[in-house]
Each structure stands twice: as C-alpha cells, then as structure tokens.
Motif scaffolding. Structure first.
Motif, PDB file in Angstrom:
ATOM      1  N   UNK A   1       0.856  -1.190   0.000  1.00  0.00           N
ATOM      2  CA  UNK A   1       0.000   0.000   0.000  1.00  0.00           C
ATOM      3  C   UNK A   1       0.894   1.243   0.000  1.00  0.00           C
ATOM      4  N   UNK A   2       0.526   2.231  -0.823  1.00  0.00           N
ATOM      5  CA  UNK A   2       1.274   3.483  -0.892  1.00  0.00           C
ATOM      6  C   UNK A   2       0.307   4.651  -0.751  1.00  0.00           C
ATOM      7  N   UNK A   3       0.709   5.633   0.054  1.00  0.00           N
ATOM      8  CA  UNK A   3      -0.106   6.832   0.287  1.00  0.00           C
ATOM      9  C   UNK A   3       0.773   8.069   0.136  1.00  0.00           C
ATOM     10  N   UNK A   4       0.237   9.068  -0.573  1.00  0.00           N
ATOM     11  CA  UNK A   4       0.945  10.340  -0.731  1.00  0.00           C
ATOM     12  C   UNK A   4      -0.076  11.462  -0.717  1.00  0.00           C
ATOM     13  N   UNK A   5       0.185  12.493   0.053  1.00  0.00           N
ATOM     14  CA  UNK A   5      -0.624  13.702  -0.097  1.00  0.00           C
ATOM     15  C   UNK A   5       0.239  14.949   0.063  1.00  0.00           C
ATOM     16  N   UNK A   6      -0.228  16.004  -0.580  1.00  0.00           N
ATOM     17  CA  UNK A   6       0.444  17.297  -0.604  1.00  0.00           C
ATOM     18  C   UNK A   6      -0.633  18.341  -0.376  1.00  0.00           C
ATOM     19  N   UNK A   7      -0.587  18.992   0.780  1.00  0.00           N
ATOM     20  CA  UNK A   7      -1.641  19.938   1.167  1.00  0.00           C
ATOM     21  C   UNK A   7      -1.018  21.296   1.451  1.00  0.00           C
ATOM     22  N   UNK A   8      -1.595  22.330   0.853  1.00  0.00           N
ATOM     23  CA  UNK A   8      -1.207  23.704   1.162  1.00  0.00           C
ATOM     24  C   UNK A   8      -2.382  24.387   1.856  1.00  0.00           C
ATOM     25  N   UNK A   9      -2.155  24.768   3.121  1.00  0.00           N
ATOM     26  CA  UNK A   9      -3.212  25.368   3.915  1.00  0.00           C
ATOM     27  C   UNK A   9      -2.978  26.848   4.168  1.00  0.00           C
ATOM     28  N   UNK A  10      -4.071  27.602   4.182  1.00  0.00           N
ATOM     29  CA  UNK A  10      -4.011  29.044   4.388  1.00  0.00           C
ATOM     30  C   UNK A  10      -4.731  29.420   5.682  1.00  0.00           C
TER      31      UNK A  10
END
Length: 740
Positions: free
Chosen positions: A386-395
């Motif tokens: 299983x592979x998980x990736x996330x990229x989040x830009x929060x303001x």
C-alpha cells in the motif's frame, strides 16, 4: 464500579448470553427471516456472524430515513454502538470517534485515529471526509484497530461507505425528493445504464439545500443556509468471470455559511443554555461564508487466475477550493479589553476575533496491490503493498472586524506525507468449529512541514520533518458453538504516525509523537429463532500509548499537539435485531465506553477563571492537570432504537410507520474539565409515516427529524467567553420516491 469488576461482570454476561443465544437459536423455524448482513472487514464479503470484529452495518432503508432532512455525515452520530461524529466546521471536516477514541483537532492537517474509507479509498484529510452520503449500498462501522487490511491511521476503527455498484444488463434507477422546514430540500437519484454485454454505467446525483434560518441581531446577516451538490459516475467493465474493472469519478460543490459560533450561550457555573436562548438568533458582527470544491476518481481492477485473485486499487482525491470564514468570538463590538466605552455583547466579550481557513490545493494519491487465495482447503491468505501520498497547502487568515473586515494577517503552509506499507494475513479453518486468523503489517511514514508565506508581525516559525515505522497486526479465533452461534476473541495493535500542529502568532510548529493502541475483544454473534432475530455482543479494552491530544488555550484559539503517556478505555457493545412478524421489525443497539487519560504530570491551559469554572486541580502556572479525565467527545453511553411496522393494503400497497431514536450521554468538550464546557445528554428522534404501492416502486411519506426539537450545545470554542455551537433544529417535511 472498578474496571476489574466491570470486566468480570461483562465477561459473565457474555458467557451467559452465549448459552442463552444457543438455546434460543434452537427454536422452531418460522416463515419470515431477517435478510443476511454482509461485512468486508477482511476485504472480502462475509456473513457478519462469521467475522471476528465488532461491526455494525447501516443499510439503505435506514440511511434513506436519515437523509430526508438533507443531513450530512454527522447524522451517523449515535446510530451505531460507540460511534460519535461532530464538527466545528459545519458540513465539512467531520471528526469521527469510536469507543471514545478520536481527535478534536480542527486544523488543516489534523490526523484522526478513525479512518473513513469510501469505495475502498482512504479519505485521509478531514476536509474530504465530509463527502455526502448518497446512493449507498451500506455503511459499515468497524470498531477497534483495522490496520492490517486498511490504509493508514486506523487504530480507532473504520467507517466504510459502499456505493451501489453498476449492474450489467439492467436499466433501472430511482429518484427521491424531500422538502421541509426552512425550505430544506434533498433531491437524490441514480440511473443504471447497460452499455453493452460487458459494460454498465451508474450515475448518481445529490442536491441539498436549506434557507438561511438564523438572523444576526448585530449585523442583520442571514445565516446557516447551504447548497450542497455531489455526483458520482461509475463504469463497470466485466468481459469475463476472470476480470473486472470498476472506475469511479466523483465531485462535490458546497456553498453556504461556516459554523455559527454563539457567544455566552452557557449559563455561568452550569452547562445549561442561558435563559431565553433562541436558536433563530445570533449576535455576530464578522463576515461568515464557506465554500468547498472537491473531486476524485479511482480504478478498482480485479483479476482471477485459478486459485488466486489479484486486486489493484488506484485512487486520487483533490481539493481545488476551500475557504471558511467566521466570527470566532461569536459576538459583536471591539470588546472590553479594547474599548470598554463602546457597546459589545452579548455578555462579556474581551476582544473581537475573526479568522478564516483555506486550502490552496490538496492532492492525495493512493495505490494498493493485493493478492488473495481462493483455495478449497482450510488455509487461505492475503498479502499486498500500500502506498499513500498527499500534498496539502493550507491558508490561515486574520481579519479586523472593527476595521471593516480588513485582512490583518496571513500565512501559507504546506505538509507533504509519504507512507507505504506491506501487509499479509492468514485464515485457517483448524476444525469444523474453530477458525483462526492472523495479520501483520509494516508501515513507514514520512512527513515534512514548511512555511511558504508568513505575513504577520511575529517572526516566521521553523518547519520540520518527521518519520517513523511500526509493525502492527491482529490475531483472532472464532468458535462455532452451534450452527447459529459463534464466539470470538480478538487482539489487535494499531498505529498512527506523528502529526504536525500548524503555527500561529506566538505558537511554534508542534509535533506529536506516534501513538500505538493495543485492543482486546471478546464477543458473541448469533442468529436467533431461525434467523428471525440477530444478536451481537462484545466487551473490549484498549491501552493507548503516547496518545496524540489537541490542546487549545483560553486566551488564544491556537492549537498545540501534545502526547499523553497513556490512555485507557474499556466497555461493551450490543447489536440486536428482531423480526417480530412479517410486518414488524425492531432494532436496538448501544454501548458503554469508559475512557481515562493516564498521565500524572500532564497539564493544559484553560479558559480564564473569570469566564468558566474549571474543576481540575491547577499547577503553578494556572494550567489544569488532566490526569484521570475522560477523553473529549467520549460519551459513556450511546444507544439507538428503531422500528418499522407495515400494514399491507392489498395489490402490493403498504402503509408503514418507521421511527428511530438516538441517545448519547454527556461529553467533555475539552481535555480539561469545567462546569460549563460539558455537553448535555442528547436525545434525538426521527419519524416517517408513508404509503408505498406497486410493490414498493413508489412511496410517499411525511417525516420529522429531531422531532422533539431538542437543542443542545454540541461543541464550544475555548476562548475568553462562553461560546458554543448547537445541533440542527427540528425539520418536518414530506418525501416522494420512485423506482424505475
């Protein structure tokens, strides 16, 4: 009652229940029977009785009754044993709790120990966990660690949504329209289209609306309305019995108002709402708005090669637009600490605070590769990667309410997560009566946190990196006492990786270490009276090491992540269904959950002593020791009762009555205890009376949700006034549904 005595008593109950159930199961057969309940806790469909996991399945008829008032996923609170759902962000960012185990963090990157899995895709970020419920085959609530077979961050359990799938060769569908109080409407429908002998499509749509029904007495703003739309398109390709491809694309668009905070709604020294409280009125003077756009897709491929089936599940989820702005102080005026000569209120308002949160972008990618055996013999296995990736830009935005709402502060941060896991499980039918299962998983997490922009008076904080690995797993045994009664025992370990707490002025980036939970469970599952009845009962205990907790301070709405050395929980859960007759069906479920923080030296900031009444002992800095406190939002008692009675009217017609009632006992809103910030017990009910004809093809009904119009605070803001937010009001309306 001491924990040891409770465990002994509940074990005795379980043993007695086993023998009683075995005796009842031998009763004479009857014509009417309950339909089978399937769960997918081990990633394959099995009869719920044979699965050694505490699980509840909510099926379409029940979900349809809940959705008539255009509700969101928070409506699931109390509908299954040990399940609570709440949010300080309204229809987005739901926070799930199972057995009292969850996370009250409200920041952009909040991590939760209860995972939401929608059509086999893990929804990790809380802003996508609010995707609406529509055209579902079932909702499964799987309690306890599920980390062997499911995604990541599942030490508390899984809430699993299963959409109705396309059907080859069938032209069918349905449409449902409801309308009620405050112009609340819900339009839902689906159509299944055969494309060829190998292809089928299913298009599902949802549109929900509510008029603004709250008026700010300070600014004249109309609040609490929304428009929420979602769609899902599925394509099924099945050219042979050996291959199947299911493709899914979905999107959501929400426009409305943010969570409405109400200043000083608690009576000082009490958790009762102030005298004369009117839910139709508020007193905010800041701007309020919320908008969200999400989208995603998946490809679920299954290939069978003799005795082995291979699965590839690829998923993508994204957010292109999220912005939510609200008046955090919940009142009006500059406040007593800024300009006491000017009016402010209601009650004591120290200063004005108006903020907004946003997501500039979110991209989540997941990939699962899994193989499972289909042997005729006693031993079968599963294994995969299983592979998980996330990229989040929060303001994060700050506004000057008194200065006309001008922007006074802004920051942009970014979190990236990389995680991979390898897992395997065995299922061994040791004897005709005894089934043994075991699973193991290795997980590696890596996160980075960066400050991309910092437009504030204070110096920009420093980002960080964290990584960690853990081996988790579970073992279980199921013993068939009779053909209708199973006993089971399960031990499981779950894991949640380290988390970052976003910075705010004066508060640096905080990091919470990984947490680990060990869970032990004993249970019984039985079909009674020739499947006219169904019973599931379990007792459990959990030890949580280094639990990640969210602390907020009284004079600042900033979040700091901390770890408690240990937390403990134990309890019991019951699911019971009975088909009294062919026309009367009855359901009862409930739970007892006792949670406790175990860390003698751990203390957190509290609200100011002139505002709320803290009941915990304090240290020299005025912080409250939280050792011995219950976990936030952890109700000791949760219960649900539902019943349906139908009166045949001839020629396939029926007059029916359906009702459901849910109860949860009081909850602490924060880590520390105070007289004011304790949610009162909540008891809500629904009723639906309808007429169906042509064997259920058409249905017309009237309904109510929260029929008694019980208004309770379901959460609060840990600030220098007694600010809280409430549950939904009573909705009365009518529904029409047609199948074709």
């Amino acid at each position: 009652m001491p924990a040891s005595r409770l465990r002994t008593s509940t074990l005795a109950i379980a043993i007695n229940a086993a023998f009683v159930a075995a005796a009842l199961a031998q009763q004479a057969p009857s014509v009417a029977q309950l339909d089978a309940v399937q769960v997918t806790a081990d990633r394959r469909s099995e009869d719920a009785k044979d699965v050694p996991v505490s699980a509840t399945v909510l099926r379409p008829e029940y979900l349809d009754a809940l959705s008539t008032s255009a509700s969101d996923v928070r409506v699931l609170a109390g509908k299954a044993p040990s399940l609570n759902v709440e949010s300080s962000n309204g229809r987005v960012f739901p926070r799930f709790y199972i057995r009292g185990y969850g996370n009250t963090d409200f920041t952009t990157y909040a991590s939760q120990p209860v995972s939401l899995v929608y059509d086999d895709i893990v929804y990790e970020n809380a802003f996508i966990k609010g995707f609406p419920m529509f055209d579902l085959a079932s909702v499964e609530v799987l309690r306890g660690p599920q980390g062997t077979q499911f995604g990541r961050n599942t030490p508390g359990g899984v809430v699993k949504f299963n959409s109705a799938r396309p059907v080859l060769g069938a032209s069918e569908g349905y449409a449902s329209v409801s309308y009620g109080t405050h112009a609340t409407s819900s339009v839902e429908g689906a159509i299944n289209l055969p494309i060829s002998s190998d292809w089928a499509a299913r298009l599902s749509l949802l549109q929900q609306h509510r008029d603004d029904w709250v008026t700010s007495q300070a600014s004249g703003q109309e609040l609490e309305g929304y428009d929420d739309a979602a769609l899902r398109l599925q394509l099924l390709f099945k050219p042979s019995d050996d291959f199947e491809g299911l493709f899914n694309a979905h999107a959501r668009k929400l426009n409305g108002t943010a969570r409405l905070f109400r200043a000083n709604i608690f009576r000082p020294g009490s958790n009762q709402l102030v005298d004369g409280f009117d839910e139709d009125k508020a007193y905010i003077d800041g701007h309020n708005a919320q908008e969200l756009t999400t989208y995603g897709g998946s490809a679920n491929l299954t290939f069978s090669s003799g005795d082995i089936t291979f699965h590839s599940i690829t998923g993508y989820e994204g957010i292109s637009d999220y912005y939510s702005r609200g008046d955090i102080d919940g009142g009006y005026g500059a406040g007593a600490f800024v300009d006491p000569t000017q009016p402010y209120g209601p009650g004591f308002i120290p200063f004005s605070v108006e903020t907004a949160g946003g997501i500039k972008s979110l991209d989540q990618f997941t990939q699962e590769l899994r193989a499972q055996s289909n042997y005729d013999g006693p031993l079968n296995w599963q294994g995969g990667l299983y592979y998980f990736y996330d990229d989040v830009q929060g303001e994060s935005y700050d506004y000057d309410t008194i200065g006309g709402g001008a922007l006074s502060g802004y920051d942009l941060t970014r979190q990236k997560t990389n995680s991979w896991a390898a897992f395997a499980s065995l299922d061994y039918q040791a004897t005709e009566q005894l089934d043994l299962r075991a699973g193991i998983r290795y997980t590696h997490d890596r996160k980075t946190f960066d400050i991309l922009q910092w437009d504030r008076d204070s110096a920009p904080p420093v980002g960080g990196k964290t990584s960690g690995s853990k081996v988790t797993g579970d073992v279980s045994a199921t013993f068939a006492l009779t053909d209708a009664v199973n006993l089971y025992a399960r031990a499981a370990r779950g894991y949640r990786g380290a988390s970052f707490g976003p910075p705010s002025p004066g508060v640096p980036v905080t990091v919470a270490s990984p947490e680990t939970v060990d869970s032990y469970e004993l249970g019984i599952k039985a079909d009674l009276w020739d499947r006219r009845g169904r019973l599931a009962f379990d007792i459990y205990s959990m030890d949580i090491k280094d639990q990640q907790l969210t602390a907020v301070g009284g004079t600042s709405n900033a979040v700091q992540l901390i770890n408690a050395k240990k937390s403990q929980a134990y309890g019991a859960e019951l699911d019971f269904e009975l088909l009294v007759s062919e026309n009367l069906r009855f359901g009862l479920n409930g739970s007892y959950n006792d949670t406790e923080i175990k860390d003698a030296g751990l203390a957190t900031s509290t609200c100011s002593p002139w505002v709320c009444t803290v009941t915990d002992p304090l240290d020299e800095q005025g912080r409250a020791y939280i050792d011995g406190n219950r976990l936030p939002q952890a109700a000791k008692w949760i219960g649900n009762l539902n019943a349906r009675y139908g009166i045949p009217m001839g020629d396939g017609a029926e007059l029916f009555f359906y009702t459901d009632w849910s109860y949860r006992s009081e909850v602490n809103f924060f880590l520390y205890r105070s007289k004011e910030f304790v949610g009162q017990p909540l008891f809500e009910g629904g009723l639906k009376i309808g007429y169906s004809w042509e064997a259920g093809k058409y249905e017309a009904s009237v309904f109510c949700r929260n029929c008694t119009d019980q208004i309770r605070a379901t959460g609060a803001i840990d600030f220098d006034n007694l600010t809280g937010f409430i549950n939904d009001p009573r909705i009365i309306g009518a529904q029409f549904r047609a199948s074709f």
